[in-house]
Design an enzyme around this catalytic site. Structure first.
Site, short mmCIF file in Angstrom:
data_model
loop_
_atom_site.label_atom_id
_atom_site.label_comp_id
_atom_site.label_asym_id
_atom_site.label_seq_id
_atom_site.Cartn_x
_atom_site.Cartn_y
_atom_site.Cartn_z
N TYR A 1 6.01 13.40 8.07
CA TYR A 1 4.88 12.56 8.48
C TYR A 1 4.02 12.28 7.27
O TYR A 1 3.74 13.20 6.48
CB TYR A 1 4.06 13.30 9.55
CG TYR A 1 2.81 12.58 10.02
CD1 TYR A 1 1.55 13.02 9.65
CD2 TYR A 1 2.90 11.47 10.85
CE1 TYR A 1 0.40 12.38 10.09
CE2 TYR A 1 1.76 10.82 11.31
CZ TYR A 1 0.51 11.28 10.92
OH TYR A 1 -0.62 10.64 11.36
N ASP B 1 4.50 13.61 -1.33
CA ASP B 1 3.34 13.62 -0.45
C ASP B 1 2.85 15.07 -0.33
O ASP B 1 3.39 15.85 0.45
CB ASP B 1 3.70 13.04 0.93
CG ASP B 1 2.49 13.06 1.85
OD1 ASP B 1 2.63 12.57 2.99
OD2 ASP B 1 1.43 13.56 1.45
N LYS C 1 -6.60 16.88 2.34
CA LYS C 1 -6.89 18.19 2.94
C LYS C 1 -7.66 19.10 1.98
O LYS C 1 -8.85 18.92 1.77
CB LYS C 1 -5.58 18.80 3.45
CG LYS C 1 -4.95 17.95 4.60
CD LYS C 1 -3.71 18.57 5.16
CE LYS C 1 -2.95 17.60 6.05
NZ LYS C 1 -3.48 17.52 7.42
P1 KE4 Z 1 -4.62 11.97 7.30
O1 KE4 Z 1 -4.59 10.46 7.34
O2 KE4 Z 1 -4.51 12.60 8.67
O3 KE4 Z 1 -5.81 12.51 6.49
O4 KE4 Z 1 -3.35 12.47 6.45
C1 KE4 Z 1 -2.07 12.03 6.86
C2 KE4 Z 1 -1.02 12.98 6.31
C3 KE4 Z 1 -0.27 12.58 5.22
N1 KE4 Z 1 0.67 13.39 4.69
C4 KE4 Z 1 0.90 14.62 5.20
C5 KE4 Z 1 1.96 15.49 4.58
C6 KE4 Z 1 0.15 15.09 6.31
O5 KE4 Z 1 0.39 16.33 6.81
C7 KE4 Z 1 -0.83 14.25 6.89
C8 KE4 Z 1 -1.65 14.67 8.09
N2 KE4 Z 1 -1.27 15.89 8.71
C9 KE4 Z 1 -1.57 16.02 10.13
C10 KE4 Z 1 -1.13 17.42 10.58
N3 KE4 Z 1 0.26 17.59 10.57
C11 KE4 Z 1 -3.01 15.75 10.42
C12 KE4 Z 1 -3.49 16.23 11.78
C13 KE4 Z 1 -3.72 15.08 12.72
O6 KE4 Z 1 -2.92 14.11 12.73
O7 KE4 Z 1 -4.72 15.17 13.48
#
Ligand code: KE4
Length: 446
Positions: free
Chosen positions: A154, A253, A281
């Site tokens: 993701y 990523d 994060k």
């Molecule tokens: P955000 O747009 O949510 O800040 O980041 C996206 C993203 C990009 N790349 C990786 C490897 C990520 O894990 C994420 C976001 N992770 C999720 C949890 N698996 C965020 C939690 C959510 O969607 O509420």
């Protein structure tokens, strides 16, 4: 275990339940990010009122040892004093200027010092923005349109990545989201994690004109969004070699792994230098801040130096930058001992969970790398999406509920990683193991 009426803790208490009913009237699903809705584990989500260190407290006063950690940002736990102090100090000078500030330069320099492959960096507000920008840069730099991702990984919710995506997209059974135009989705190619041949086949097809020419391969160097799945030996080095040969960019990523698996992230731990890295994060310290960085010749294509447009009203926000800078400085101050501690505590947790699984006979196995842990309800080790997809989701739901009522808050989905913070001490780890033993025994008893 727990700190009071365990029975009430099977899920949300009265106040949380009332808040959810109110929330649903105005917010889709009552949440501002789908995975928070507990859709994958059943029951209602507790509404959280506060957090301190390793524990959170919900609206009904129940406390939990927290392994969500805001989905990764809280390497030093909730309300870390040094983060609060840094933000408090910045706050009195204003909240946002829409103009360059010295602290943004400090943070850019700190990121480049921590992650050697990053020679230049652009701050954004979310991991989604970071990966979206990285892909646009790669497409502009290579003048190609295709992108290879990995099934179950993701990279945020930009259209190009919502094709066989992991995390909440997989959890809710929409790995390919409606609303993504077919013409765009066909440019997103999915390979199998830990399978270099599946990548080579797509690159070769692109080179032969039998598929989209590939601008980039984007990978979570340690997958977290199908659960924690480490790269097989040679996998990342193989990706580096294949992309170099094919003239495609390699994008790591590291939104989840960055500054968590080592000061320089997974790329430091595995000794691989990608062309671009996305971060988020941890680098935002719990505030909306993320970043895209990498090779100078690629990054300089970004406006206003280059023609590739990207922008953001709150990019480099002074409060978020103050928090991020405080975190990176604390990581540097603690040095390698911080990551040794995270590894040791996470191994203690994983070993205890393995013993609990073995004792109960429940078919499951435990994956751990650095401070990322997942209990997969699949008796076989998980090395890719197919393995994750074979997990018993109902068993995970029962495990999650059992842990919740015993005062342990796990990410509410099988396809997520648990996060161990610097605040998780041996006492909290052992309390977690005890809760897992009791929960798994309860599950085995039917
Ligand atoms: P955000 O747009 O949510 O800040 O980041 C996206 C993203 C990009 N790349 C990786 C490897 C990520 O894990 C994420 C976001 N992770 C999720 C949890 N698996 C965020 C939690 C959510 O969607 O509420």
């Amino acid at each position: 275990m727990g700190d009071g009426s365990d029975a009430a803790r099977g899920g949300a208490g009265e106040r949380s339940s009332a808040l959810l009913a109110r929330a649903k009237k105005r917010i889709p699903g009552g949440v501002n990010s789908p995975v928070r809705a507990f859709g994958a584990v059943g029951g209602e989500p507790p509404f959280i009122a506060s957090g301190e260190g390793v524990r959170i407290r919900d609206a009904d006063g129940h406390t939990y040892i927290d392994y969500i950690g805001s989905w990764g940002p809280l390497l030093f736990g909730h309300a870390a004093p040094f983060v609060l102090d840094a933000v408090r100090e910045a706050l009195v000078h204003g909240t946002s200027f829409g103009a360059p500030t010295e602290r943004e330069v400090d943070l850019a320099e700190a990121i480049c010092a921590a992650v050697p492959s990053v020679e230049a960096v652009r701050l954004v507000c979310s991991g989604t923005e970071a990966t979206m920008t990285a892909l646009r840069l790669a497409r502009a730099f290579t003048e190609r349109d295709g992108v290879i991702k990995f099934e179950g990984c993701y990279h945020g919710h930009a259209d190009s990545f919502l094709v066989k995506a992991g995390s909440g997209a997989a959890t809710f059974g929409v790995p390919t989201s409606p609303g993504v135009p077919a013409d765009l989705a066909r440019l997103t190619l999915n390979a199998r994690f830990n399978d270099l041949d599946s990548v080579k086949a797509l690159l070769d097809a692109g080179a032969a004109g039998e598929g989209p020419a590939v601008a980039a391969v984007i990978v979570e160097p340690v997958a977290g969004n199908m659960g924690a799945v480490p790269p097989a030996d040679g996998f990342l080095a193989g990706l580096r070699e294949l992309t170099e040969k094919a003239g495609a960019l390699l994008i790591f990523d590291e939104v989840m792994t960055g500054f968590r698996l080592a000061r320089g992230g997974a790329q430091e731990r595995f000794g691989i230098s990608p062309d671009l890295t996305t971060m988020g994060k941890v680098v935002g310290g719990g505030f909306p801040l993320a970043a895209v960085g990498g090779r100078d010749d690629v990054m300089r294509r970004l406006a206003p130096e280059g023609p590739v447009y990207q922008a953001g009203t709150l990019s480099g926000n002074p409060l978020a930058v103050a928090a991020g800078l405080a975190v990176l400085r604390e990581i540097e101050r603690r040095g390698p001992a911080l990551f040794d501690q995270l590894e040791t505590r996470s191994q203690r947790l994983a070993d205890g969970l393995r013993a609990a699984v073995s004792e109960s006979g429940v078919p499951a196995n435990v994956s751990q790398l650095g401070s990322m842990v997942t209990v997969f309800f699949n008796p076989e080790p998980v090395t890719d999406w197919d393995g994750a997809d074979r997990c018993d989701r109902e068993a995970f739901g029962r495990f999650h509920a059992g842990m919740l009522k015993r005062g342990v808050m796990l990410p509410p989905a099988q396809f997520e990683a648990w996060f161990v913070s610097a605040e998780h001490g041996e006492a909290e780890i052992d309390e977690t193991i005890a809760a897992a033993k009791a929960t798994l025994a309860e599950m085995a008893a039917g």
